[in-house]
Design a protein around this motif. Structure first.
Motif, PDB file in Angstrom:
ATOM      1  N   ALA A  43     -70.183 -31.807 -25.018  1.00 32.41           N
ATOM      2  CA  ALA A  43     -69.477 -30.520 -25.009  1.00 32.41           C
ATOM      3  C   ALA A  43     -70.358 -29.416 -24.414  1.00 32.41           C
ATOM      4  N   THR A  44     -71.623 -29.390 -24.797  1.00 33.12           N
ATOM      5  CA  THR A  44     -72.552 -28.372 -24.282  1.00 33.12           C
ATOM      6  C   THR A  44     -72.755 -28.524 -22.783  1.00 33.12           C
ATOM      7  N   THR A  45     -72.918 -29.761 -22.348  1.00 30.98           N
ATOM      8  CA  THR A  45     -73.105 -30.017 -20.918  1.00 30.98           C
ATOM      9  C   THR A  45     -71.854 -29.654 -20.130  1.00 30.98           C
ATOM     10  N   GLY A  46     -70.687 -29.890 -20.722  1.00 31.44           N
ATOM     11  CA  GLY A  46     -69.433 -29.506 -20.082  1.00 31.44           C
ATOM     12  C   GLY A  46     -69.327 -28.001 -19.908  1.00 31.44           C
ATOM     13  N   ASP A  47     -69.769 -27.242 -20.922  1.00 35.40           N
ATOM     14  CA  ASP A  47     -69.777 -25.778 -20.816  1.00 35.40           C
ATOM     15  C   ASP A  47     -70.714 -25.321 -19.701  1.00 35.40           C
ATOM     16  N   LEU A  48     -71.877 -25.964 -19.633  1.00 37.27           N
ATOM     17  CA  LEU A  48     -72.836 -25.628 -18.582  1.00 37.27           C
ATOM     18  C   LEU A  48     -72.255 -25.920 -17.204  1.00 37.27           C
ATOM     19  N   LEU A  49     -71.533 -27.013 -17.086  1.00 40.51           N
ATOM     20  CA  LEU A  49     -70.899 -27.370 -15.817  1.00 40.51           C
ATOM     21  C   LEU A  49     -69.873 -26.307 -15.409  1.00 40.51           C
ATOM     22  N   SER A  50     -69.145 -25.767 -16.374  1.00 40.04           N
ATOM     23  CA  SER A  50     -68.173 -24.713 -16.086  1.00 40.04           C
ATOM     24  C   SER A  50     -68.867 -23.463 -15.544  1.00 40.04           C
ATOM     25  N   VAL A  51     -70.004 -23.113 -16.146  1.00 38.82           N
ATOM     26  CA  VAL A  51     -70.767 -21.947 -15.687  1.00 38.82           C
ATOM     27  C   VAL A  51     -71.258 -22.164 -14.258  1.00 38.82           C
ATOM     28  N   VAL A  52     -71.778 -23.350 -13.995  1.00 37.71           N
ATOM     29  CA  VAL A  52     -72.293 -23.660 -12.652  1.00 37.71           C
ATOM     30  C   VAL A  52     -71.172 -23.594 -11.618  1.00 37.71           C
ATOM     31  N   LYS A  53     -70.006 -24.113 -11.949  1.00 41.64           N
ATOM     32  CA  LYS A  53     -68.878 -24.063 -11.021  1.00 41.64           C
ATOM     33  C   LYS A  53     -68.446 -22.624 -10.751  1.00 41.64           C
ATOM     34  N   THR A  54     -68.488 -21.780 -11.792  1.00 41.26           N
ATOM     35  CA  THR A  54     -68.134 -20.373 -11.620  1.00 41.26           C
ATOM     36  C   THR A  54     -69.133 -19.670 -10.705  1.00 41.26           C
ATOM     37  N   MET A  55     -70.420 -19.907 -10.932  1.00 37.35           N
ATOM     38  CA  MET A  55     -71.445 -19.304 -10.088  1.00 37.35           C
ATOM     39  C   MET A  55     -71.342 -19.804  -8.654  1.00 37.35           C
ATOM     40  N   LYS A  56     -70.991 -21.056  -8.501  1.00 33.51           N
ATOM     41  CA  LYS A  56     -70.813 -21.633  -7.172  1.00 33.51           C
ATOM     42  C   LYS A  56     -69.673 -20.936  -6.435  1.00 33.51           C
ATOM     43  N   ILE A 100     -80.666  -5.666   4.220  1.00 29.89           N
ATOM     44  CA  ILE A 100     -80.241  -5.926   2.845  1.00 29.89           C
ATOM     45  C   ILE A 100     -79.029  -6.848   2.807  1.00 29.89           C
ATOM     46  N   VAL A 101     -78.021  -6.580   3.648  1.00 29.69           N
ATOM     47  CA  VAL A 101     -76.821  -7.427   3.597  1.00 29.69           C
ATOM     48  C   VAL A 101     -77.115  -8.834   4.127  1.00 29.69           C
ATOM     49  N   GLN A 102     -78.018  -8.938   5.114  1.00 33.55           N
ATOM     50  CA  GLN A 102     -78.428 -10.264   5.576  1.00 33.55           C
ATOM     51  C   GLN A 102     -79.127 -11.022   4.452  1.00 33.55           C
ATOM     52  N   SER A 103     -79.992 -10.308   3.727  1.00 36.71           N
ATOM     53  CA  SER A 103     -80.701 -10.938   2.616  1.00 36.71           C
ATOM     54  C   SER A 103     -79.741 -11.353   1.512  1.00 36.71           C
ATOM     55  N   LEU A 104     -78.742 -10.516   1.228  1.00 39.28           N
ATOM     56  CA  LEU A 104     -77.764 -10.845   0.188  1.00 39.28           C
ATOM     57  C   LEU A 104     -76.932 -12.066   0.582  1.00 39.28           C
ATOM     58  N   ALA A 105     -76.563 -12.150   1.852  1.00 36.68           N
ATOM     59  CA  ALA A 105     -75.838 -13.336   2.316  1.00 36.68           C
ATOM     60  C   ALA A 105     -76.705 -14.581   2.196  1.00 36.68           C
ATOM     61  N   ALA A 106     -77.974 -14.455   2.572  1.00 35.06           N
ATOM     62  CA  ALA A 106     -78.895 -15.588   2.470  1.00 35.06           C
ATOM     63  C   ALA A 106     -79.147 -15.975   1.012  1.00 35.06           C
ATOM     64  N   GLU A 107     -79.238 -14.961   0.136  1.00 36.62           N
ATOM     65  CA  GLU A 107     -79.446 -15.233  -1.293  1.00 36.62           C
ATOM     66  C   GLU A 107     -78.288 -16.023  -1.877  1.00 36.62           C
ATOM     67  N   ASN A 108     -77.071 -15.604  -1.568  1.00 34.72           N
ATOM     68  CA  ASN A 108     -75.905 -16.316  -2.086  1.00 34.72           C
ATOM     69  C   ASN A 108     -75.764 -17.699  -1.466  1.00 34.72           C
ATOM     70  N   SER A 109     -76.184 -17.844  -0.226  1.00 36.75           N
ATOM     71  CA  SER A 109     -76.179 -19.166   0.395  1.00 36.75           C
ATOM     72  C   SER A 109     -77.169 -20.098  -0.309  1.00 36.75           C
ATOM     73  N   ALA A 110     -78.359 -19.562  -0.612  1.00 32.98           N
ATOM     74  CA  ALA A 110     -79.357 -20.353  -1.334  1.00 32.98           C
ATOM     75  C   ALA A 110     -78.877 -20.686  -2.739  1.00 32.98           C
ATOM     76  N   ARG A 111     -78.199 -19.726  -3.381  1.00 32.56           N
ATOM     77  CA  ARG A 111     -77.687 -19.972  -4.740  1.00 32.56           C
ATOM     78  C   ARG A 111     -76.562 -21.006  -4.709  1.00 32.56           C
ATOM     79  N   LEU A 112     -75.728 -20.944  -3.685  1.00 34.77           N
ATOM     80  CA  LEU A 112     -74.658 -21.931  -3.551  1.00 34.77           C
ATOM     81  C   LEU A 112     -75.235 -23.331  -3.406  1.00 34.77           C
ATOM     82  N   ALA A 113     -76.270 -23.459  -2.580  1.00 34.81           N
ATOM     83  CA  ALA A 113     -76.906 -24.767  -2.402  1.00 34.81           C
ATOM     84  C   ALA A 113     -77.527 -25.247  -3.712  1.00 34.81           C
ATOM     85  N   ALA A 114     -78.172 -24.324  -4.447  1.00 37.14           N
ATOM     86  CA  ALA A 114     -78.787 -24.690  -5.725  1.00 37.14           C
ATOM     87  C   ALA A 114     -77.734 -25.101  -6.743  1.00 37.14           C
ATOM     88  N   MET A 115     -76.597 -24.400  -6.763  1.00 33.21           N
ATOM     89  CA  MET A 115     -75.526 -24.731  -7.697  1.00 33.21           C
ATOM     90  C   MET A 115     -74.868 -26.067  -7.351  1.00 33.21           C
TER      91      MET A 115
END
Length: 286
Positions: A12-25, A228-243
């Motif tokens: 159940a805990t891992t399932g909740d974590l998976l939901s959070v990861v999918k939302t962040m993704k 700044i906007v280039q960095s923000l796009a790159a940050e979200n791209s890196a976060r998407l890959a991590a997620m």
């Protein structure tokens, strides 16, 4: 039963974590598009401003000389949040490189950061950070951060003789380039031999000083905003890959937990059946 319940709670805990990861993704994927469009728009406007500089320098462009007695500011753009892989480490490495190059040239260097994570990485490397700015969470917040950076640049220019300004930021680009290390100031003087794309060179009756001030403000704004906007796009791209990696690992972990749950449940049932059989045999035998 206690062991079975413990495994069920883990699932159940891992399932909740998976939901959070999918939302962040999902959020990262949406944010990439917003910041990518903003970067594209400011890039197109930057081309217009660059053409304005070409006209200015062809007509009457004279730049003041800059020495090495003032301060060279280096702005490192990173993130306030984690879970984005090597994003801040890349920014730190290139910022340290730029600082070392400026020091070798004899400049007095001041380091500024946009993002708590990159500031921590730089300070761990022995770099003193003089000013820190927050990373905007949305496009609405970018203007306020850019204005704050511009105000500090103006203060440092008048009070501390700031003569050089560089920006280090991650890039969201398809050409494989991961980081930008642009020297924004001093301005690069355009050659009088540079070709104008049109059939005739535009003329203006705006006083030279007013034209220079307008172009300078726009140039500085789009340089900081674009970084700044280039960095923000790159940050979200890196976060998407991590997620995506995290999602894959969590799913595999859930599969292992479910397998463990089935095995534990089967062992429990088998144990109960054996206890029943043993009890029946004891009664019959008695």
């Amino acid at each position: 039963m206690q062991q079975l319940e413990a495994v069920r709670k883990k699932i159940a805990t891992t399932g909740d974590l998976l939901s959070v990861v999918k939302t962040m993704k999902a959020l990262a994927a949406v944010n990439i598009r917003h910041f990518e469009n903003a970067a594209k728009g400011v890039g197109e406007y930057a081309e217009v401003v660059d053409e304005g500089w070409t006209v200015f320098f062809k007509n009457s462009g004279i730049l003041p000389r800059t020495g090495k007695d003032g301060v060279a500011v280096v702005l490192a753009v990173g993130s306030d949040q984690g879970m984005c892989g090597q994003f801040n480490e890349i920014s730190k490495i290139h910022t340290v490189k730029v600082i070392d190059e400026l020091l070798a040239e004899g400049h007095n260097v001041s380091c500024w950061t946009c993002g708590e994570r990159v500031r921590g990485a730089l300070e761990d490397s022995g770099v003193t950070v003089d000013l820190e700015f927050r990373v905007p969470g949305s496009l609405r917040g970018v203007d306020a951060v850019v204005d704050e950076i511009e105000r500090n640049l103006e203060d440092w220019k008048s009070c501390r003789n700031m003569h050089m300004f560089s920006i280090v930021n991650n890039l969201y680009a398809s050409d494989g380039k991961k980081v930008s290390t642009d020297r924004i100031l001093p301005l690069r003087k355009r050659s009088r031999q540079e070709m104008w794309w049109g059939r005739s060179l535009p003329m203006t009756n705006v006083p030279v000083q007013d034209l220079f001030s307008t172009l300078f403000r726009e140039y500085l704004y789009i340089s900081v905003y674009g970084a700044i906007v280039q960095s923000l796009a790159a940050e979200n791209s890196a976060r998407l890959a991590a997620m995506q990696v995290a999602e894959k690992n969590i799913i595999e972990h859930v599969e292992l937990l479910e397998s463990d749950f089935r095995n534990t449940r089967q062992s429990s049932i088998t144990g109960e059946l054996l206890d029943i059989v043993a009890g029946v045999e004891a009664v019959v035998g008695g």
